[in-house]
Design an enzyme around this catalytic site. Structure first.
Site, short mmCIF file in Angstrom:
data_model
loop_
_atom_site.label_atom_id
_atom_site.label_comp_id
_atom_site.label_asym_id
_atom_site.label_seq_id
_atom_site.Cartn_x
_atom_site.Cartn_y
_atom_site.Cartn_z
NE ARG A 165 -46.07 44.39 61.66
CZ ARG A 165 -45.44 45.95 62.01
NH1 ARG A 165 -45.87 46.74 61.29
NH2 ARG A 165 -44.43 45.92 63.05
CB ILE A 166 -51.57 45.96 55.04
CG1 ILE A 166 -52.19 46.53 56.42
CG2 ILE A 166 -52.82 45.90 54.08
CD1 ILE A 166 -52.10 48.07 56.57
CG ASP A 185 -41.14 46.86 49.26
OD1 ASP A 185 -40.13 47.26 49.50
OD2 ASP A 185 -42.09 46.71 50.29
CB ALA A 245 -51.11 53.15 52.08
NE ARG A 246 -51.11 57.14 57.91
CZ ARG A 246 -51.78 55.98 58.33
NH1 ARG A 246 -52.58 55.18 57.56
NH2 ARG A 246 -51.28 55.59 59.72
CG ASP A 269 -60.75 53.53 54.08
OD1 ASP A 269 -61.54 53.37 54.42
OD2 ASP A 269 -59.57 53.03 54.87
CD GLU A 274 -58.03 60.24 55.99
OE1 GLU A 274 -58.09 59.37 55.19
OE2 GLU A 274 -57.46 59.89 57.26
CG HIS A 293 -58.83 56.39 57.81
ND1 HIS A 293 -57.74 57.35 57.68
CD2 HIS A 293 -58.17 55.22 58.18
CE1 HIS A 293 -56.49 56.63 58.11
NE2 HIS A 293 -56.60 55.39 58.39
CG LEU A 294 -64.93 52.23 56.57
CD1 LEU A 294 -64.65 51.01 55.91
CD2 LEU A 294 -66.38 52.90 56.67
#
Length: 335
Positions: A165-166, A185, A245-246, A269, A274, A293-294
């Protein structure tokens, strides 16, 4: 007027007034009967179980307890879960899907601020803003008026890893800019890439041909260290890696080696682990821009998540379908 279904908040209690400020809460309560002072953080709490027994709609968010068989047995009337956040992986279980409970997520609403953050970072990175800011700060002087070679966003090549989605929202936001955008992808074919308006590349080709690479793939066992030493070595000298993402999608040891060599820059981010340990070199490397992570919904943006849930509650009350229903058959490979 039909009776409103009984609903219950299930999330970290302190988040409720932020996600559902007064105007959003009023809208939600037009369609469900809910007590904003009663928030489930433990489904075994006797006070919660009394309400849970007649709850038809759960309004969930960050910190929602797991919806396992015991919790669902305590909620025999439950027919819908409206999640005021992104992924539902952390609290749903197979029993939710087996019992035919409808689940909706505000992931699409949460994707917007992440895409906005990423757009901003792409444009700033294209201008080499972070390095030039440090240069100005250190020297207190700058060659004003000179043309600085190697920077700028005209024709800058941007590679997007993951049509989540992002990733898809980012493609939309990038369209007005004079950038060359490509996508990698494995679940997207040429026809779908054409509909998105971007060329589809294999991951290795995207890494070799991008000035800026931004990661938007889901975290799965297959995507752990998706970008390791071999993949990072493919990126051109002077290129920039962005990760919202992660953290586990990047091999941080391999990334730190490239950063120490000065070959790449990174905007991170998210990290793995984390939060980072205090001694992590990522805090001090000059070619790293680190944020806590904002990128996702923060501050006044979380009210957008509550508004999305209120809209879904209205659709549910009117007997319509959910606009943001979760398809559990693709949940494992969804961000």
């Amino acid at each position: 007027m039909p009776e409103r279904p009984q609903a219950l908040f299930a999330m970290t209690a302190r988040n409720v007034p932020h996600i559902f400020p007064p105007e959003v809460l009023v809208r939600l309560r037009e369609h469900v009967e809910i007590d904003p002072t009663l928030v489930a953080q433990d489904f075994t709490d006797p006070r919660i179980r009394e309400t849970l027994a007649r709850t038809e709609v759960l309004i969930t968010g960050w910190g929602c307890p797991r919806l396992d068989a015991a919790a669902l047995d305590a909620a025999p009337e439950l027919r819908a879960v409206l999640h005021a956040a992104g992924s539902v992986k952390g609290f749903t279980t197979p029993e939710v899907w087996q019992r035919g409970i409808a689940v909706s997520s505000a992931a699409a609403a949460n994707a917007l601020p992440v895409a906005e953050y990423t757009l901003a970072m792409i444009l700033l990175a294209g201008k080499d803003v972070f390095a030039l800011r440090d240069r100005l700060r250190g020297r207190r002087a700058f060659p004003y008026g000179d043309i600085l070679p190697g920077i700028g966003n005209y024709g800058r090549r941007v590679g997007i890893v993951g049509a989540s989605r992002i990733g898809r929202r980012l493609i939309e936001l990038l369209r007005p800019h004079d950038l060359k955008v490509s996508l990698a992808d494995p679940y997207v074919d040429e026809a779908e890439a054409a509909r998105l308006g971007v060329p589809l590349l294999e991951l290795e080709e995207l890494l070799r041909t991008s000035d800026i690479v931004t990661v938007h793939a889901p975290q799965t066992p297959e995507t752990r260290h998706l970008l390791g030493a071999r993949e990072l070595a493919l990126m051109p000298d002077g290129s920039v890696l962005i990760n919202t993402a992660r953290g586990a999608l990047l091999d941080h040891d391999a990334l730190i080696a490239e950063l120490r060599a000065g070959r790449l820059s990174a905007i991170l981010d998210v990290t793995d682990p984390e939060p980072l340990p205090a001694g992590s070199p990522l805090f001090d490397l000059p070619n790293v821009f680190l944020t806590p992570h904002l990128a996702g919904s923060q501050g006044n943006e979380v009210a957008r998540l509550g508004q999305t849930v209120a809209d879904e509650a209205e659709r549910l009350a009117r007997g319509g379908g959910l606009a943001y229903a979760v398809d559990h058959t693709v949940l494992e490979r969804a961000a």
